[in-house]
Design a protein around this motif. Structure first.
Motif: not given
Length: 126
Positions: A20-28
């Motif tokens: 799994s690779c979870a993204a956070s922050g300015r992901t938009f």
């Protein structure tokens, strides 16, 4: 963008793992997520990538038919389902992201990717 990879482990040949690779922050404004791997003493190798809007998937020939990349945009998570694992799949696996749309062969190059997570170790025993 911060990336957190997990799901590695020790498995026998023929077994399966899901990374799994979870993204956070300015992901938009993230449009591509990919996976690379590096075995000891070798260069980074492109494994797979996915276009987040549309779901187009890309694979290196050695994993086609065995690995599947998917995404859950609502959760900002990309998965790499790895089946029929072989000892030669043993490596540290890294996820990466880019604001660009994935294009071949650019995505094979590490420098195309902007954001990187830490590695998760996959070990396949024979």
């Amino acid at each position: 963008v911060q990336l957190q990879a997990c799901g590695g482990g020790l498995v026998q040949a023929g077994g399966s793992l899901r990374l799994s690779c979870a993204a956070s922050g300015r992901t938009f404004n993230t449009n591509s997520v990919g996976w690379f791997r590096q075995a000891p003493g070798t260069e980074y190798e492109f494994v797979s990538a996915i276009r987040l809007r549309g779901g187009d998937a890309f694979y290196v020939d050695s994993v086609k038919g065995r690995f599947t990349i998917t995404r859950d945009n609502a959760k900002n998570v990309v998965y790499l389902q790895m089946n029929s694992l072989k000892p030669e799949d043993t490596a540290a696996y890294y996820c990466a992201a880019s604001t660009l749309f994935p294009v071949m062969p650019a995505i094979y190059n590490r420098t195309w990717w902007t954001y990187w997570g830490q590695g998760t170790q996959v070990t396949v025993s024979s």
